[in-house]
Design a protein around this motif. Structure first.
Motif, short mmCIF file in Angstrom:
data_model
loop_
_atom_site.label_atom_id
_atom_site.label_comp_id
_atom_site.label_asym_id
_atom_site.label_seq_id
_atom_site.Cartn_x
_atom_site.Cartn_y
_atom_site.Cartn_z
N GLU A 1 -88.70 56.46 7.84
CA GLU A 1 -88.16 55.75 9.00
C GLU A 1 -87.03 54.81 8.62
O GLU A 1 -86.97 54.32 7.50
CB GLU A 1 -89.26 54.98 9.75
CG GLU A 1 -89.72 53.69 9.11
CD GLU A 1 -90.89 53.86 8.16
OE1 GLU A 1 -91.58 52.86 7.92
OE2 GLU A 1 -91.12 54.97 7.65
N ASN A 2 -86.16 54.58 9.60
CA ASN A 2 -85.09 53.60 9.45
C ASN A 2 -85.56 52.21 9.87
O ASN A 2 -85.12 51.21 9.31
CB ASN A 2 -83.88 53.96 10.32
CG ASN A 2 -83.27 55.28 9.95
OD1 ASN A 2 -83.37 56.24 10.71
ND2 ASN A 2 -82.66 55.37 8.79
N ASP B 1 -81.93 44.68 3.37
CA ASP B 1 -81.95 43.42 4.11
C ASP B 1 -81.50 43.59 5.55
O ASP B 1 -81.90 42.82 6.43
CB ASP B 1 -81.05 42.38 3.44
CG ASP B 1 -81.59 41.93 2.09
OD1 ASP B 1 -82.82 42.03 1.88
OD2 ASP B 1 -80.79 41.49 1.25
N SER B 2 -80.66 44.60 5.80
CA SER B 2 -80.18 44.86 7.16
C SER B 2 -79.62 46.27 7.24
O SER B 2 -79.28 46.86 6.21
CB SER B 2 -79.11 43.84 7.59
OG SER B 2 -77.92 44.04 6.85
N ILE B 3 -79.53 46.78 8.45
CA ILE B 3 -78.83 48.04 8.69
C ILE B 3 -77.86 47.80 9.84
O ILE B 3 -78.09 46.93 10.69
CB ILE B 3 -79.78 49.22 9.02
CG1 ILE B 3 -80.69 48.90 10.23
CG2 ILE B 3 -80.59 49.63 7.80
CD1 ILE B 3 -81.54 50.08 10.70
N ARG B 4 -76.79 48.56 9.84
CA ARG B 4 -75.83 48.50 10.95
C ARG B 4 -75.96 49.79 11.75
O ARG B 4 -75.83 50.88 11.19
CB ARG B 4 -74.41 48.33 10.45
CG ARG B 4 -73.38 48.36 11.59
CD ARG B 4 -72.00 47.97 11.15
NE ARG B 4 -71.91 46.61 10.71
CZ ARG B 4 -71.92 45.53 11.50
NH1 ARG B 4 -72.04 45.70 12.80
NH2 ARG B 4 -71.83 44.33 11.01
N VAL C 1 -77.95 59.31 5.62
CA VAL C 1 -77.63 60.74 5.61
C VAL C 1 -77.82 61.40 6.97
O VAL C 1 -77.18 62.39 7.27
CB VAL C 1 -78.45 61.46 4.51
CG1 VAL C 1 -79.92 61.55 4.88
CG2 VAL C 1 -77.88 62.82 4.19
N HIS C 2 -78.66 60.85 7.82
CA HIS C 2 -78.93 61.45 9.13
C HIS C 2 -78.01 60.94 10.22
O HIS C 2 -78.19 61.29 11.39
CB HIS C 2 -80.41 61.24 9.51
CG HIS C 2 -81.33 61.96 8.61
ND1 HIS C 2 -82.16 61.31 7.72
CD2 HIS C 2 -81.53 63.28 8.40
CE1 HIS C 2 -82.84 62.21 7.02
NE2 HIS C 2 -82.47 63.41 7.42
N SER C 3 -77.03 60.14 9.89
CA SER C 3 -76.08 59.62 10.86
C SER C 3 -75.06 60.70 11.23
O SER C 3 -74.56 61.42 10.38
CB SER C 3 -75.34 58.41 10.25
OG SER C 3 -74.41 57.90 11.15
N VAL D 1 -77.43 55.17 11.84
CA VAL D 1 -77.46 54.10 10.86
C VAL D 1 -76.31 54.30 9.87
O VAL D 1 -76.24 55.35 9.20
CB VAL D 1 -78.80 54.08 10.11
CG1 VAL D 1 -78.81 52.98 9.04
CG2 VAL D 1 -79.96 53.88 11.08
N GLU D 2 -75.44 53.32 9.78
CA GLU D 2 -74.32 53.40 8.85
C GLU D 2 -74.84 53.61 7.42
O GLU D 2 -75.76 52.92 6.98
CB GLU D 2 -73.50 52.10 8.91
CG GLU D 2 -72.27 52.10 8.02
CD GLU D 2 -71.49 50.81 8.17
OE1 GLU D 2 -70.32 50.89 8.60
OE2 GLU D 2 -72.06 49.74 7.88
#
Length: 181
Positions: free
Chosen positions: A85-86, A22-25, A36-38, A32-33
């Motif tokens: 994709e994010n 529904d959302s990403i921070r 894995v790629h953060s 992206v919180e």
């Protein structure tokens, strides 16, 4: 230039496709919180194997939904998040943006485009022939276009949701075309 966020995705594990949410921070300087790629240094396994101290220029991956339509016309059934994709966008020619363009997402988030995602063989694991469909070549076999989205770093954090506006801020000076990162 404006567009819209069509969908958002993340995965806490190394998976090719990312789950819709529904959302990403977005977190400034990290990505992206919960994804894995953060991180401040590279997180993509192939790049970590080469040099784990490289800066992470691939914190956020974006693909334009128009690509899904183009691939559909070629017989591929690919939807948001399936290509890793994010953020799935609509209404912006993200592949035509210059390096350094800033995308303002929703109320407070902003990302700076660092380069193109280089289509890799993992695309064929999703559907046979997909990698080739994401690359355009000239008569001599040289790659002339990579159509697997763009990569970015987070310059201002915030929540991003489907339906959020995307406002493009072009960099000053001469525009540098996107290259694979």
């Amino acid at each position: 230039m404006t567009g819209i966020v069509e969908a958002v995705h993340r995965s806490a594990e190394y998976t090719f496709s990312k789950a819709k949410t529904d959302s990403i921070r977005l977190i400034e300087g990290l990505g992206v919180e919960g994804d894995v790629h953060s991180g401040t240094t590279v997180r993509h396994r192939s790049r970590v194997a080469i040099d784990p101290t490289q800066p992470n220029l691939r914190q956020v991956h974006l693909i334009h939904s128009e690509l899904h339509g183009q691939l559909g016309e070629q017989g591929f059934a690919v939807g948001p998040g399936q290509m890793g994709e994010n953020i799935t966008t609509r209404g912006i020619d993200i592949l035509g943006l210059p390096t350094g363009a800033v995308l303002h997402l929703g109320a407070t988030a902003a990302i700076r485009v660092t380069g193109l995602r280089n289509p890799c063989g993992q695309l064929n694991g999703l559907q046979a022939g997909l990698m080739k469909a994401c690359i355009t070549q000239d008569g001599a076999g040289n790659v002339t276009e990579r159509r697997a989205g763009v990569m970015a770093v987070v310059v201002s954090g915030g929540e991003v949701r489907p339906g959020d506006a995307i406002v493009v801020e072009l960099p000053g000076g001469s525009a540098e075309p996107l290259r694979p990162v």
